[in-house]
Write an enzyme that holds these catalytic residues in place. Sequence first.
Site, PDB file in Angstrom:
ATOM      1  N   CYS A 138       0.835  -1.209   0.000  1.00 34.62           N
ATOM      2  CA  CYS A 138       0.000   0.000   0.000  1.00 34.62           C
ATOM      3  C   CYS A 138       0.866   1.254   0.000  1.00 34.62           C
ATOM      4  O   CYS A 138       1.406   1.642   1.044  1.00 34.62           O
ATOM      5  CB  CYS A 138      -0.926  -0.023   1.218  1.00 34.62           C
ATOM      6  N   CYS A 141      -0.599   4.105   2.149  1.00 32.69           N
ATOM      7  CA  CYS A 141      -0.406   3.940   3.594  1.00 32.69           C
ATOM      8  C   CYS A 141       1.054   4.175   3.993  1.00 32.69           C
ATOM      9  O   CYS A 141       1.325   4.788   5.021  1.00 32.69           O
ATOM     10  CB  CYS A 141      -0.772   2.526   4.059  1.00 32.69           C
ATOM     11  N   ASP A 142       1.986   3.673   3.200  1.00 32.87           N
ATOM     12  CA  ASP A 142       3.381   3.601   3.666  1.00 32.87           C
ATOM     13  C   ASP A 142       4.357   4.509   2.907  1.00 32.87           C
ATOM     14  O   ASP A 142       5.513   4.621   3.299  1.00 32.87           O
ATOM     15  CB  ASP A 142       3.886   2.143   3.546  1.00 32.87           C
TER      16      ASP A 142
END
Length: 315
Positions: A138, A141-142
């Site tokens: 992701c 997200c990261d």
Amino acid sequence: MPEIETIDLAIVGGGPAGLTAALYGARARAKTVVFESNLPGGQIVTTDHVENYPGFPDGISGTELGDLMHQQAEKFGAEFRTFASIARIEPDGSDFLVTNTEDETVRAHAVILATGAVPTKLGVPGEAEFTGRGVSWCATCDGAFFRDKTVAVIGGGDAAVEEAMFLTKFASKVYIVHRRDQLRATKCIQEKCFANDKIEMKWSRTVAEIIGTDGRVSAVRLASTKGEPDEVLPVDGVFVFVGVAPKSSLVKDLCELDDAGYVKVDRNGLTSYPGLYAAGDVTDSQLKQVITAAGDGAVAAFEALKWIDERLCSI
Ligand code: NAP
């Protein structure tokens, strides 16, 4: 024994397919409940920017689009039961018993499976060991953890190329590692990728191993698909986008799946089991997009409600 709650339409999965089905179910004044093991939104919440959903000429973030769809379905009366996975869907006469992992059961006159798909793993040494320590599925997200760092994105489809471009907002260098010498991604996405000077292609390469130092990713060993020697590429992160697998295990003994595990549906979203419909990425439909998932959800809800009406009227 307490009486089991009865609803009209159980929708399993709260991505664009499930949320659209919920909107159509609620607007038809059917008692419609969406069961979602996480927050509503589905896979698009991990997408930074959606630019091919009509009505948003400048694009929209996946999180915002998911949130708007959720709000719209809820506004018309769809109910959401989140953070409990559905464990079983069992026929009961012409109804279904839908049971979650907490052993709570509802009776539904029809079910729409909209569970979507999950990212495929590479299955190479180091992948499991360094998940969360440099290996990610992701970018939204990261990505921010890789500011001014070097990352490798694995895959050549829409997801890999779009997420690689997103990662250039943070990383100083992004390699796209693809097993062929041609991308699968949509042409206009490719054009933007090739114009981005932070991206370098590693053509005809697969990941043989993810290497770590001091408990974090430090390199990937790439094998050639053209017989060239292996190459060790120093990177701080590895983002894997090598396709998705359908989440169809709930219905594998109820209805027909294709060889890859996708639920076979007719043009009305009906599976091979009466009263059980499916919509979106879990189905064997060819195009996997937010717009097609939403369209599938609308059709499946319309057909499921028609089926319920015909059945209840004939009782
Ligand atoms: P995808 O289209 O199936 O592409 C998977 C990519 O990974 C392919 O390039 C494939 O290579 C490669 N691959 C597969 N297994 C591999 C392995 N073991 N090792 C190395 N490479 C491997 O998957 P996706 O990009 O995740 O997209 C899934 C679906 O969502 C697609 O239908 C896509 O169109 C859709 N989607 C759309 C958008 C958008 O419209 N903006 C964004 C994201 C996703 P080959 O090309 O050689 O097969």
